[in-house]
Design a protein around this motif. Structure first.
Motif: not given
Length: 197
Positions: A104-119
């Motif tokens: 994926g893209s580094a412009t979407d860090i928050r959405a990607i982290a949320d999708a993987h259940g990360l804080g």
């Protein structure tokens, strides 16, 4: 004498790295992967050993990824975000349950982290070349980094060109800058540390 087990786990991607650099020079910051000297400097700057959640932007063939995993705590997690499908495939071969490889893209860090259940990440490490990307995209990535980083988090970018320093000031303030000469090419290591409000 038996070889170091962590070295056996490293992806062998030097040829792939060079091929992808020649095909996509604006996406990749160097023609060869990072040296062990640069890896150690980045790991120290980001204080990877104490981080519980780490995000890596642009892992390439996974040399820095494996070095960070070697330095991380057993219960830490590493989210690796790569836009190049071949590099993503290479990094996905690293056998470590703490690693979450994501295409994926580094412009979407928050959405990607949320999708993987990360804080919120304690450390974000970036090898993507801010000097060759569109300024609006670079600014979008850096704003995302500033927004998603934990209150006491660190952002470390290793770059050949100093452009990330000026781009990052708007969102993260003035960075600390060090040079790693034992790398081809020599790299600047930019470090921003957030302080709790």
């Amino acid at each position: 004498m038996s070889p170091n087990p962590s070295l056996r786990k490293r992806p062998n991607g030097h040829l792939l790295f060079t091929q992808q650099f020649l095909r996509h020079p604006r996406q990749i910051g160097s023609i060869i992967p990072s040296s062990a000297f640069l890896e150690r400097r980045v790991i120290a700057a980001a204080d990877i050993a104490t981080a519980k959640c780490v995000v890596e932007l642009g892992p390439g063939t996974g040399g820095m990824t494996q070095a960070m995993l070697d330095a991380m705590a057993p219960d830490a997690r590493l989210l690796s975000i790569e836009i190049n499908p071949l590099f993503h495939e290479q990094v996905s071969r690293i056998d470590d349950e703490r690693l979450i490889p994501h295409l994926g893209s580094a412009t979407d860090i928050r959405a990607i982290a949320d999708a993987h259940g990360l804080g919120l990440p304690d450390a974000i490490v970036s090898g993507i070349p801010f000097s060759t990307m569109d300024q609006a995209i670079g600014s979008q990535i850096l704003k995302e980094v500033a927004d998603v980083l934990a209150d006491t988090g660190r952002f470390v970018a290793y770059q050949f060109n100093p452009r990330v320093g000026s781009l990052g000031r708007q969102f993260l303030g003035t960075p600390e800058i060090a040079m790693e000469l034992l790398n081809i090419p020599p790299m600047r290591v930019f470090r921003w540390a957030k302080s709790p409000a």
